[in-house]
Design an enzyme around this catalytic site. Sequence first.
Site, PDB file in Angstrom:
ATOM      1  N   ALA A 128     -73.653  29.700   4.716  1.00  0.00           N
ATOM      2  CA  ALA A 128     -73.370  28.218   4.105  1.00  0.00           C
ATOM      3  C   ALA A 128     -73.997  27.998   3.119  1.00  0.00           C
ATOM      4  O   ALA A 128     -75.127  28.663   2.669  1.00  0.00           O
ATOM      5  CB  ALA A 128     -73.561  27.323   5.353  1.00  0.00           C
ATOM      6  N   LYS A 129     -73.579  27.007   2.336  1.00  0.00           N
ATOM      7  CA  LYS A 129     -74.620  26.292   1.238  1.00  0.00           C
ATOM      8  C   LYS A 129     -74.149  24.939   1.037  1.00  0.00           C
ATOM      9  O   LYS A 129     -73.216  24.363   1.371  1.00  0.00           O
ATOM     10  CB  LYS A 129     -74.051  27.301  -0.028  1.00  0.00           C
ATOM     11  CG  LYS A 129     -75.485  27.024  -1.242  1.00  0.00           C
ATOM     12  CD  LYS A 129     -76.383  27.929  -0.793  1.00  0.00           C
ATOM     13  CE  LYS A 129     -77.379  28.138  -1.883  1.00  0.00           C
ATOM     14  NZ  LYS A 129     -78.371  29.167  -1.396  1.00  0.00           N
ATOM     15  N   GLY A 130     -75.267  24.090   0.643  1.00  0.00           N
ATOM     16  CA  GLY A 130     -74.872  22.647   0.472  1.00  0.00           C
ATOM     17  C   GLY A 130     -75.280  22.064  -0.991  1.00  0.00           C
ATOM     18  O   GLY A 130     -76.365  22.938  -1.498  1.00  0.00           O
TER      19      GLY A 130
END
Length: 430
Positions: A120-122
Amino acid sequence: MTRSDAPTSQRPDAPTRTTMAARAIVESQFERAADLIHLEPYMRRILMRPFREVQVEVPVRMDDGRIEVFTGYRIQHNGARGPCKGGIRYHPEADRDEVLGLASIMTWKTALMDIPFGGAKGGVMVDPRKLSKLELEKLTRRFTQRIAIVLGPYRDIPAPDVNTNAQVMAWILDEYSSRQGYSPAVVTGKPVSLGGSLGREEATGRGVMYVMAEYARDFGIPLKGSRVVIQGFGNVGSHLARLLVAEEGAKIIAVSALEGGIVNEKGLDIPGLLEHTAAGRPVPEWPGARRITHEELWTVPCDWLVPAALGGVITRETNARTLDCKVVVEGANEPTTPTADLVLAERGIPVIPDFLANAGGVTVSYYEWAQNLQQYRWTHEQVNRELKATITKAYQGVRDLATQKGVTLRTAAYAIALQRVAEAERLRGN
Ligand code: NAD
């Protein structure tokens, strides 16, 4: 302070890609590896696209009373092998494409290391230099509230990335825990006093060194006395330099940072340089070496060239045809564009790919998460020992497949990662 998958500082020089969108780079590399393992079209579609994307608007009352609204993302690329894992970056260019590309890299990185996470990444599109500390805290808390529904120790675990740090992770932990009960395992890269892991801060540089040491043994380029050039003297670059000198007897002959570079063919005094930069002085002002420009750094003849600052710095148009090194080791994420990758392959210069070389950070993030769930603390030695075993095993798998199939280390690394994620998808019924 500890770190996770990327930089922790609120420094203005925080790296970002310069040439090509993260997503385009990842897509072209993906297809090559998917062909190698004959991946079915439907599985390519599942694995290329994100599982879930959350976009939020984050209103923050600024110190002067105005309300400013920032756009933020949390993109979960894949969670077939475990909870999603990846950093949160604060940067004006942290748009959907960038976050998605980086989220997918996390899927391949965790799969290649064989740690039980997805990717994931934000990101929040903000220039944190323009925010006061209080505004930054409010932004972090609001962003956490808005994405909290997709977070959790068994769902999605953020970490620091560009322009976020252990303090930001502490605010996320506090905000999440205020609703869910004390949940240290919801973030990694926390301060050690709040459940962060010993050894996390140096983990990425240490992992790069372990991979280099294995490669050195296999391909006859002994690290002892060998010449190393490093772009970037931040978390990854500085720990790598320190460890290579102290533990492997290598010579760091040139380094650079945002302000420029330095070279000394006899080997830089790294402990001295570290003292110099710790006092807040720029790298090029170090008296024990000759100043060089950013461009000159790429022309310094060396055995190992380690880009450890920015994405997209080795390109066909600029330096790929002229680099004078035996091996490129990707400490940064995506420092080599796909076309430069081809040039280097033609020139017979091997590239140790980012999601193998710089996976030490997320690997120790996994240990941090495991320690939080066990409510037990590992020693620094134990962390280093486990990291060495995990990253060495991953390296050996990549080396063996690359040799067997006659492909680059990057394609082999992708193929192994894709195979693992595809298998998990199939076993779970897709
Ligand atoms: P950092 O912010 O600590 O350091 C970045 C360094 O790059 C600084 O020394 C900065 O001065 C230098 N820099 C910036 N622009 C430059 C330029 N134009 N030329 C030369 N140097 C320049 O960041 P970091 O944590 O060391 O991360 C570096 C890279 O490694 C990033 O691509 C990051 O995504 C990747 N990475 C980091 C980690 C980690 O655990 N820190 C893990 C995996 C990947």
